[in-house]
Design a protein around this motif. Structure first.
Motif, PDB file in Angstrom:
ATOM      1  N   ASN A 252      36.657  49.154  29.712  1.00  0.00           N
ATOM      2  CA  ASN A 252      37.774  48.724  28.863  1.00  0.00           C
ATOM      3  C   ASN A 252      38.706  47.752  29.574  1.00  0.00           C
ATOM      4  N   ASN A 253      38.123  46.789  30.262  1.00  0.00           N
ATOM      5  CA  ASN A 253      38.886  45.793  31.005  1.00  0.00           C
ATOM      6  C   ASN A 253      39.661  46.347  32.189  1.00  0.00           C
ATOM      7  N   VAL A 254      39.384  47.573  32.578  1.00  0.00           N
ATOM      8  CA  VAL A 254      40.016  48.123  33.768  1.00  0.00           C
ATOM      9  C   VAL A 254      38.962  48.195  34.864  1.00  0.00           C
ATOM     10  N   LEU A 255      39.248  47.482  35.937  1.00  0.00           N
ATOM     11  CA  LEU A 255      38.318  47.442  37.063  1.00  0.00           C
ATOM     12  C   LEU A 255      38.785  48.433  38.118  1.00  0.00           C
TER      13      LEU A 255
ATOM     14  N   THR B 184      41.281  57.629  58.315  1.00  0.00           N
ATOM     15  CA  THR B 184      40.290  57.178  57.353  1.00  0.00           C
ATOM     16  C   THR B 184      40.348  58.067  56.126  1.00  0.00           C
ATOM     17  N   GLY B 185      39.854  57.549  55.050  1.00  0.00           N
ATOM     18  CA  GLY B 185      39.853  58.301  53.802  1.00  0.00           C
ATOM     19  C   GLY B 185      39.223  57.462  52.731  1.00  0.00           C
ATOM     20  N   ARG B 186      39.819  57.522  51.569  1.00  0.00           N
ATOM     21  CA  ARG B 186      39.257  56.802  50.439  1.00  0.00           C
ATOM     22  C   ARG B 186      40.069  55.541  50.173  1.00  0.00           C
ATOM     23  N   TYR B 187      39.394  54.483  49.799  1.00  0.00           N
ATOM     24  CA  TYR B 187      40.090  53.283  49.322  1.00  0.00           C
ATOM     25  C   TYR B 187      40.056  53.310  47.804  1.00  0.00           C
ATOM     26  N   TYR B 188      41.178  53.010  47.220  1.00  0.00           N
ATOM     27  CA  TYR B 188      41.242  53.075  45.763  1.00  0.00           C
ATOM     28  C   TYR B 188      42.109  51.947  45.252  1.00  0.00           C
ATOM     29  N   ARG B 189      41.610  51.234  44.284  1.00  0.00           N
ATOM     30  CA  ARG B 189      42.442  50.211  43.672  1.00  0.00           C
ATOM     31  C   ARG B 189      41.948  49.925  42.258  1.00  0.00           C
ATOM     32  N   GLN B 190      42.891  49.704  41.394  1.00  0.00           N
ATOM     33  CA  GLN B 190      42.550  49.507  39.999  1.00  0.00           C
ATOM     34  C   GLN B 190      43.271  48.278  39.463  1.00  0.00           C
TER      35      GLN B 190
ATOM     36  N   ASP C 250      40.879  38.766  30.849  1.00  0.00           N
ATOM     37  CA  ASP C 250      39.810  38.069  30.150  1.00  0.00           C
ATOM     38  C   ASP C 250      38.639  38.997  29.894  1.00  0.00           C
ATOM     39  N   VAL C 251      37.845  38.602  28.976  1.00  0.00           N
ATOM     40  CA  VAL C 251      36.644  39.379  28.690  1.00  0.00           C
ATOM     41  C   VAL C 251      35.574  38.975  29.704  1.00  0.00           C
ATOM     42  N   ILE C 252      35.027  39.974  30.353  1.00  0.00           N
ATOM     43  CA  ILE C 252      34.082  39.732  31.437  1.00  0.00           C
ATOM     44  C   ILE C 252      32.658  39.944  30.928  1.00  0.00           C
ATOM     45  N   ASN C 253      31.788  39.075  31.352  1.00  0.00           N
ATOM     46  CA  ASN C 253      30.378  39.220  31.039  1.00  0.00           C
ATOM     47  C   ASN C 253      29.799  40.287  31.967  1.00  0.00           C
ATOM     48  N   GLN C 254      29.710  41.484  31.442  1.00  0.00           N
ATOM     49  CA  GLN C 254      29.363  42.633  32.285  1.00  0.00           C
ATOM     50  C   GLN C 254      27.979  42.544  32.911  1.00  0.00           C
TER      51      GLN C 254
END
Lengths: 154, 135
Positions: free
Chosen positions: B63-66, B89-95, B100-104
């Motif tokens: 839904n357009n959320v990366l 160290t741990g987890r990397y997280y980013r949203q 734009d509409v992405i060609n998946q």
């Protein structure tokens, strides 16, 4: 008239004696929020790369996060008990037409010198880089290794 | 005066995520540094994820959320004692929310030396159609 004037004048403190305290508390909270979160006993050092060193009986292990830097691009030199890491992080320029939304990654030269608690056997040092993490194996010199001494009862 | 050839690297601390969204998993969460840039054809995301192996990286577009999630296992052996500790160290997280509409089907991702490069091609703009009106 006198009564009226009495209520007209500085009523601020009178209305809310805790207002000032509330404001101070808010200011303090904001100040702490801005302060980077760190671990107890860990100070923001303002150095690059951030380095972890661990040891066991025979070796020191140095690890540093160097994303985007090839093993070839890092220079490591060891003398006695100090290790120096230097290199340059390069970010290839993109096409001129691109429009940046975020630009947080940094490029440039870096150099660091770290003293270890013991002398290092410089001939046996091994370094490798996996997934952007540099790992250096630093064997301790024979003399620095702990020796087990058994106590005999006479 | 001769100009300095290259600048020194600006020091940046590893950013721990302040409010991880509904974290149910134990461990630390960090925000990776990213570059995002756009051309007419595609959007490119470059993220620093040191220590993340190919198999521990999860990229999701919904839904357009990366969402980018990368896990780093602690590299230390069990009998190693800390001498100097400057990073965890741990987890990397980013949203990100994409506009734009992405060609998946044509998303490309590559991970080299702990740097992720994600190319998200945009969907070709719908061609204007002429609708004839008959009277």
């Amino acid at each position: 008239m006198i009564i009226k004037r009495y209520f007209d004048t500085p009523t601020l403190w009178w209305r809310s004696p805790f207002e000032e305290l509330d404001r101070m508390r808010r200011d303090l909270e904001r100040a702490f929020e801005e302060f980077p979160r760190t671990w107890p006993g860990e100070v923001p050092r303002g150095v690059f790369p951030l380095t972890n060193i661990t040891e066991d009986k025979n070796n020191f292990y140095l690890r540093a996060e160097l994303p985007g830097i090839k093993a070839k691009g890092v220079e490591i030199s060891i003398t006695g008990n100090s290790i120096s890491i230097s290199g340059e992080r390069m970010i290839a320029a993109e096409d001129e037409k691109v429009k940046y939304h975020r630009r947080e990654r940094e490029a440039g030269k870096f150099r660091r010198m770290i003293k270890l608690p013991h002398e290092i056997d410089t001939d046996k040092v091994e370094a490798k880089s996996t997934n952007g993490v540099l790992a250096v194996l630093l064997p301790k010199k024979e003399a620095a290794k702990p020796k087990q001494i058994s106590v005999r009862v006479s | 005066m001769a100009e300095k050839e290259t600048k020194d690297l600006q020091v940046k601390e590893k950013q721990e995520l302040a409010t991880p969204a509904e974290q149910t998993r134990p461990g630390l969460v960090f925000t990776p540094a990213v570059d995002i840039f756009e051309t007419e054809k595609a959007l490119t995301v470059v993220a620093d994820l040191p220590g993340v192996a190919k198999n521990d990286l999860n990229i999701d577009l919904d839904n357009n959320v990366l969402t980018i999630i990368g896990d780093v296992a602690p590299p230390e052996g069990s009998d190693e004692a800390d001498v100097l500790r400057e990073y965890r160290t741990g987890r990397y997280y980013r949203q990100f929310t994409l506009s734009d509409v992405i060609n998946q089907s044509e998303i490309e991702a590559s991970l080299t030396d702990g740097v992720l490069r994600l190319t998200l091609p945009k969907v070709e703009a719908a061609k204007p159609r002429k609708i004839p009106v008959t009277v």
